[in-house]
Design a protein around this motif. Sequence first.
Motif, mmCIF file in Angstrom:
data_model
loop_
_atom_site.group_PDB
_atom_site.id
_atom_site.type_symbol
_atom_site.label_atom_id
_atom_site.label_comp_id
_atom_site.label_asym_id
_atom_site.label_seq_id
_atom_site.Cartn_x
_atom_site.Cartn_y
_atom_site.Cartn_z
ATOM 1 N N PHE A 331 -17.086 43.291 -50.824
ATOM 2 C CA PHE A 331 -16.898 42.426 -49.661
ATOM 3 C C PHE A 331 -17.742 42.931 -48.501
ATOM 4 O O PHE A 331 -17.954 44.140 -48.348
ATOM 5 C CB PHE A 331 -15.431 42.414 -49.218
ATOM 6 N N SER A 332 -18.198 41.999 -47.677
ATOM 7 C CA SER A 332 -18.758 42.338 -46.371
ATOM 8 C C SER A 332 -17.670 42.141 -45.327
ATOM 9 O O SER A 332 -16.767 41.318 -45.496
ATOM 10 C CB SER A 332 -19.958 41.443 -46.041
ATOM 11 N N LEU A 333 -17.759 42.886 -44.236
ATOM 12 C CA LEU A 333 -16.753 42.814 -43.188
ATOM 13 C C LEU A 333 -17.323 42.102 -41.965
ATOM 14 O O LEU A 333 -18.461 42.356 -41.550
ATOM 15 C CB LEU A 333 -16.271 44.214 -42.803
ATOM 16 N N LEU A 334 -16.538 41.200 -41.391
ATOM 17 C CA LEU A 334 -16.936 40.439 -40.215
ATOM 18 C C LEU A 334 -15.969 40.737 -39.082
ATOM 19 O O LEU A 334 -14.755 40.651 -39.255
ATOM 20 C CB LEU A 334 -16.918 38.932 -40.496
ATOM 21 N N HIS A 335 -16.536 41.063 -37.929
ATOM 22 C CA HIS A 335 -15.731 41.341 -36.735
ATOM 23 C C HIS A 335 -15.689 40.088 -35.869
ATOM 24 O O HIS A 335 -16.726 39.524 -35.521
ATOM 25 C CB HIS A 335 -16.328 42.507 -35.953
ATOM 26 N N LEU A 336 -14.471 39.614 -35.565
ATOM 27 C CA LEU A 336 -14.330 38.430 -34.725
ATOM 28 C C LEU A 336 -14.827 38.729 -33.322
ATOM 29 O O LEU A 336 -14.511 39.773 -32.747
ATOM 30 C CB LEU A 336 -12.867 37.995 -34.666
ATOM 31 N N THR A 337 -15.598 37.802 -32.752
ATOM 32 C CA THR A 337 -16.162 38.058 -31.432
ATOM 33 C C THR A 337 -16.341 36.738 -30.689
ATOM 34 O O THR A 337 -16.352 35.659 -31.277
ATOM 35 C CB THR A 337 -17.525 38.778 -31.551
ATOM 36 N N ASN A 338 -16.462 36.817 -29.389
ATOM 37 C CA ASN A 338 -16.770 35.660 -28.555
ATOM 38 C C ASN A 338 -18.028 35.973 -27.751
ATOM 39 O O ASN A 338 -18.255 37.122 -27.365
ATOM 40 C CB ASN A 338 -15.613 35.356 -27.593
ATOM 41 N N PHE A 339 -18.847 34.961 -27.518
ATOM 42 C CA PHE A 339 -20.060 35.175 -26.731
ATOM 43 C C PHE A 339 -20.379 33.915 -25.944
ATOM 44 O O PHE A 339 -19.872 32.829 -26.220
ATOM 45 C CB PHE A 339 -21.246 35.560 -27.629
ATOM 46 N N THR A 340 -21.226 34.070 -24.957
ATOM 47 C CA THR A 340 -21.669 32.957 -24.124
ATOM 48 C C THR A 340 -23.167 32.771 -24.309
ATOM 49 O O THR A 340 -23.934 33.738 -24.237
ATOM 50 C CB THR A 340 -21.352 33.234 -22.642
ATOM 51 N N LEU A 376 -16.569 56.122 -41.926
ATOM 52 C CA LEU A 376 -15.449 55.567 -41.193
ATOM 53 C C LEU A 376 -15.904 54.301 -40.471
ATOM 54 O O LEU A 376 -17.054 54.167 -40.077
ATOM 55 C CB LEU A 376 -14.907 56.580 -40.188
ATOM 56 N N PHE A 377 -14.972 53.367 -40.292
ATOM 57 C CA PHE A 377 -15.306 52.106 -39.650
ATOM 58 C C PHE A 377 -15.448 52.276 -38.146
ATOM 59 O O PHE A 377 -14.794 53.120 -37.530
ATOM 60 C CB PHE A 377 -14.229 51.059 -39.936
ATOM 61 N N GLY A 378 -16.310 51.421 -37.562
ATOM 62 C CA GLY A 378 -16.482 51.429 -36.118
ATOM 63 C C GLY A 378 -15.501 50.477 -35.457
ATOM 64 O O GLY A 378 -14.348 50.808 -35.205
ATOM 65 N N ASN A 379 -15.947 49.243 -35.200
ATOM 66 C CA ASN A 379 -15.108 48.297 -34.462
ATOM 67 C C ASN A 379 -14.282 47.386 -35.359
ATOM 68 O O ASN A 379 -13.669 46.436 -34.882
ATOM 69 C CB ASN A 379 -15.974 47.441 -33.540
ATOM 70 N N ILE A 380 -14.239 47.634 -36.659
ATOM 71 C CA ILE A 380 -13.436 46.812 -37.560
ATOM 72 C C ILE A 380 -11.955 47.048 -37.288
ATOM 73 O O ILE A 380 -11.509 48.186 -37.152
ATOM 74 C CB ILE A 380 -13.770 47.118 -39.033
ATOM 75 N N GLN A 381 -11.198 45.948 -37.198
ATOM 76 C CA GLN A 381 -9.784 46.076 -36.880
ATOM 77 C C GLN A 381 -8.971 44.996 -37.591
ATOM 78 O O GLN A 381 -9.521 44.121 -38.252
ATOM 79 C CB GLN A 381 -9.584 45.958 -35.366
ATOM 80 N N ILE A 382 -7.649 45.090 -37.460
ATOM 81 C CA ILE A 382 -6.750 44.122 -38.074
ATOM 82 C C ILE A 382 -7.089 42.717 -37.591
ATOM 83 O O ILE A 382 -7.412 42.507 -36.417
ATOM 84 C CB ILE A 382 -5.286 44.488 -37.756
ATOM 85 N N ASP A 383 -7.031 41.750 -38.505
ATOM 86 C CA ASP A 383 -7.340 40.329 -38.297
ATOM 87 C C ASP A 383 -8.829 40.019 -38.357
ATOM 88 O O ASP A 383 -9.215 38.847 -38.240
ATOM 89 C CB ASP A 383 -6.754 39.784 -36.990
ATOM 90 N N ASP A 384 -9.694 41.038 -38.514
ATOM 91 C CA ASP A 384 -11.079 40.754 -38.853
ATOM 92 C C ASP A 384 -11.129 40.260 -40.299
ATOM 93 O O ASP A 384 -10.109 40.236 -40.997
ATOM 94 C CB ASP A 384 -11.954 41.999 -38.662
ATOM 95 N N LEU A 385 -12.309 39.874 -40.762
ATOM 96 C CA LEU A 385 -12.420 39.253 -42.080
ATOM 97 C C LEU A 385 -13.177 40.111 -43.077
ATOM 98 O O LEU A 385 -14.101 40.852 -42.721
ATOM 99 C CB LEU A 385 -13.142 37.905 -41.977
ATOM 100 N N ALA A 386 -12.778 39.971 -44.334
ATOM 101 C CA ALA A 386 -13.546 40.493 -45.464
ATOM 102 C C ALA A 386 -14.034 39.279 -46.243
ATOM 103 O O ALA A 386 -13.240 38.425 -46.644
ATOM 104 C CB ALA A 386 -12.686 41.387 -46.343
ATOM 105 N N VAL A 387 -15.358 39.185 -46.432
ATOM 106 C CA VAL A 387 -15.939 37.997 -47.034
ATOM 107 C C VAL A 387 -16.667 38.380 -48.305
ATOM 108 O O VAL A 387 -17.472 39.309 -48.341
ATOM 109 C CB VAL A 387 -16.927 37.299 -46.060
#
Length: 391
Positions: A331-340, A376-387
């Motif tokens: 799986f790849s890991l995706l970190h949820l984020t918001n941007f403008t 070790l993971f950096g900014n990966i946290q609960i509710d992020d995605l594994a795809v």
Amino acid sequence: MHNFIKQLLLFSLLCSFSVSSQWYETTGHAQTSNTSVELARTQAIENALKKALLVSGASVSSVQQVVNGLLTQDQISIRASGSVNSIELVDEVHTNNLITVTIRADILPQDKKCFAVNFKKSLLITRSHLLQREQANLGGIYLIEKAVVAKLAKRLNQQSTFTKTTTILNNKTDFSRLNNSLASDEITQLTQSLSDSTDSQYIMFSEITNLSFNEQATNSWLFWQQGVYPRNFAINFYLYNGLNGELVWQKSYQNTAPWTFTKRIKVDVYANPFWQSEYGVMIGNIIESVVKDIDENIMCEPSSGKIIQVKGNQVMINLGRDHGLKIGDEFSLLHLTNFTNSVGKSYAGFNVSPYKVKVTKLTRQTATATTADGRLFGNIQIDDLAVRYEN
């Protein structure tokens, strides 16, 4: 800002749009030691774009040429659910002989041009809603709003290659009221809440819109004497992505069949006599069409699970053996984020993590996956995605 960056902002690759497109932010690299900066930049962008396409569920066969610093090809050749709607170059860094670029790509689903991955997507089907309840009076078939979706869930679990289906039938949701009020934000919140509480990737709502009788009986005078009248059945289905609350697919179905039960009898919509009647068979045929349509739409979506635990170099996700996972799956890991963006509009999207994890433990409903190199993971946290995607 470099002119190339200015020119590349939101450069459209495909002249088509979709409300269900999704932004992905990825980083690409290329060596500059044996090539020009322009060519290295091209290679780095292609590398980043390929990553974005892969984690969105696409399988890239080629990411073609950049001419004079701009992506000019009209179409990227892929064999899956994704194509690129627009792209934005966010950052460009030169370090020694390495160029690193960060891009945001708006990945657009491409209907019925995908391959199916081997994982089942979790689908929650909610109780339907009978819009005109008085139409159920004849036969007393008020429970049809439960029976039809229960039958649909059973057929999906028996026949569907791409879904693992659960139901909520005893309680109605607020979907129909919100849908009638065009309260899209509230529908998003409802969808995400149901997704979180049931660990479901997709949520399905439905509304039964017509159970009425035709004004005239069937053409035969004999039918008229026997009191056999054509009865309508119409239902709308709405399939939502539980992660972002976006509408993935919707369709209306309708047909008519003779109602062969006498006027005074109360009909059990769970019993065989109902489902073996002409009217019940007609509804069953509609259900078969719905199963096929759900499969065709869900199969093209990437297989993803939510991260429910992060510990050291391992994560636990809410997909397991029942969803088709096997030891060794990546799986790849995706970190949820918001941007403008450059004009101040806010977007939700994913930052594609450099971490890939491999499944090492499985239960029916969960999987534990670890990084191959022990990082070790950096900014990966609960509710992020594994795809999960296919190469």
